[in-house]
Motif scaffolding. Structure first.
Motif, PDB file in Angstrom:
ATOM      1  N   PHE A 106      40.093  43.654  32.550  1.00 25.46           N
ATOM      2  CA  PHE A 106      40.658  44.969  32.835  1.00 25.46           C
ATOM      3  C   PHE A 106      39.855  46.009  32.062  1.00 25.46           C
ATOM      4  O   PHE A 106      39.759  45.951  30.839  1.00 25.46           O
ATOM      5  CB  PHE A 106      42.122  45.043  32.404  1.00 25.46           C
ATOM      6  N   PRO A 138      40.681  44.491  38.920  1.00 27.10           N
ATOM      7  CA  PRO A 138      40.171  43.812  37.732  1.00 27.10           C
ATOM      8  C   PRO A 138      38.999  42.896  38.097  1.00 27.10           C
ATOM      9  O   PRO A 138      38.939  42.354  39.200  1.00 27.10           O
ATOM     10  CB  PRO A 138      41.370  43.012  37.218  1.00 27.10           C
ATOM     11  N   TRP A 159      40.651  49.664  38.901  1.00 32.82           N
ATOM     12  CA  TRP A 159      41.015  48.647  39.890  1.00 32.82           C
ATOM     13  C   TRP A 159      39.843  48.369  40.827  1.00 32.82           C
ATOM     14  O   TRP A 159      39.127  49.298  41.172  1.00 32.82           O
ATOM     15  CB  TRP A 159      42.221  49.114  40.710  1.00 32.82           C
ATOM     16  N   GLN A 169      49.102  54.288  32.692  1.00 32.13           N
ATOM     17  CA  GLN A 169      49.103  54.204  34.148  1.00 32.13           C
ATOM     18  C   GLN A 169      50.114  55.174  34.770  1.00 32.13           C
ATOM     19  O   GLN A 169      50.695  54.884  35.807  1.00 32.13           O
ATOM     20  CB  GLN A 169      49.467  52.780  34.615  1.00 32.13           C
ATOM     21  N   CYS A 177      43.977  51.670  33.961  1.00 42.11           N
ATOM     22  CA  CYS A 177      43.070  50.584  34.351  1.00 42.11           C
ATOM     23  C   CYS A 177      42.134  51.041  35.458  1.00 42.11           C
ATOM     24  O   CYS A 177      42.472  51.911  36.259  1.00 42.11           O
ATOM     25  CB  CYS A 177      43.851  49.393  34.898  1.00 42.11           C
ATOM     26  N   TYR A 224      39.554  49.904  30.875  1.00 42.55           N
ATOM     27  CA  TYR A 224      40.487  51.009  30.615  1.00 42.55           C
ATOM     28  C   TYR A 224      39.722  52.290  30.335  1.00 42.55           C
ATOM     29  O   TYR A 224      38.653  52.266  29.711  1.00 42.55           O
ATOM     30  CB  TYR A 224      41.370  50.702  29.396  1.00 42.55           C
ATOM     31  N   HIS A 253      37.952  47.643  27.070  1.00 45.48           N
ATOM     32  CA  HIS A 253      38.324  46.610  28.040  1.00 45.48           C
ATOM     33  C   HIS A 253      39.131  45.509  27.361  1.00 45.48           C
ATOM     34  O   HIS A 253      39.202  45.436  26.134  1.00 45.48           O
ATOM     35  CB  HIS A 253      37.073  46.018  28.705  1.00 45.48           C
TER      36      HIS A 253
END
Length: 273
Positions: free
Chosen positions: A263, A150, A148, A117, A146, A265, A208
């Motif tokens: 989440f 979630p 956004w 991040q 991530c 990724y 994820h």
């Protein structure tokens, strides 16, 4: 100009280290599996750059002989150090203050460099040159982020986006232009790695992780976004009201229970020559 941007980007994270740490996701174990697989062995040294409060550094405690968390923000690093102290100062982990393009590490001394991040806050080409310098041949660099918000519920997610969009707009309106942070495009991470010419192989990987979450944590996930914190610090009353409304909606939907949230990724990685 770049030095001015770097300073603003570091200052952006002043004042909400605790909030960030208690709400943001811990890096999932898949990170270790993926990067160790590409490395071909368990890493000796992992350098986690822009490590913030250490959520992505402590991950490696049982899987690397040496972990160096690099974080220029004093507030964020203080939270990481407090956790390190509470864990009786594990000898294989340290936190240092440095910038991504000036790591002050020996050449060819590192197996894996990660940016969780954080890579979008760094000038990419000077940073990649420094990463390639400290990585051993066949070493792995990975920037992972991530998506956004979630995954939990369509109504909540729409309100999350409404709140964060408003926070960004107000931050831009209220903050003096010379003090504004600059974010490089995450969608260009892979092309930046490829364009550097420093890596023999590069690709994107999507994975994820499900995590338990309370209503309070979900609200704080939104509030931990830097643009919201910037706007709130600048006195955005409209945003305070919107945040209170968002909390009401989330608490009603969660109804005092814990929910599983997803989440997603995206990892962009490169392997050195």
């Amino acid at each position: 100009m770049i030095e001015h941007i770097r300073t603003n980007n570091v200052q952006r994270f002043t004042g909400f280290g605790e909030l960030y740490d208690e709400s943001r996701p811990t890096a999932p174990a898949e990170v270790i599996k993926i990067l160790s697989s590409y490395l071909g062995r368990q890493p000796q040294t992992v350098v986690d750059v822009g490590c913030g409060t250490g959520l992505s550094s402590f991950l490696w405690l049982n899987d690397a002989a040496s972990i160096i968390g690099v974080e220029p923000s004093d507030d964020m690093r203080a939270v990481a150090l407090a956790k390190w102290e509470a864990m009786q100062r594990p000898a294989n982990l340290q936190f240092v203050k440095a910038l991504s393009h000036e790591l002050e590490l020996p050449a060819a001394s590192t197996d894996i460099v990660t940016c969780s991040q954080s890579f979008h806050w760094m000038e990419p080409q000077s940073t990649l040159r420094e990463f390639a310098r400290v990585l051993r041949p066949g070493g792995v660099f990975a920037a992972y982020d991530c998506d956004w918000p979630p995954v939990v519920d369509s109504d909540i997610e729409q309100q999350y986006m409404k709140l964060t969009t408003l926070g960004h707009q107000l931050a831009v309106e209220l903050e003096v232009e010379q003090e504004q942070a600059y974010k490089w495009n995450k969608e260009e991470h892979l092309s930046q790695i490829q364009a550097s010419g420093l890596f023999r192989y590069a690709r994107e990987i999507v994975f994820h992780n499900w995590e338990p979450c309370t209503a309070d944590r979900y609200v704080k996930l939104a509030l931990s976004q830097g643009s919201l914190q910037t706007a709130l610090k600048l006195g955005a009353k409209e945003l305070e009201a919107e945040a209170a409304s968002f909390r009401e909606i989330v608490e009603k939907a969660f109804a005092g229970e814990e929910k599983s949230i997803l989440f997603g990724y995206r990892m962009r990685l490169g392997i050195t020559k």
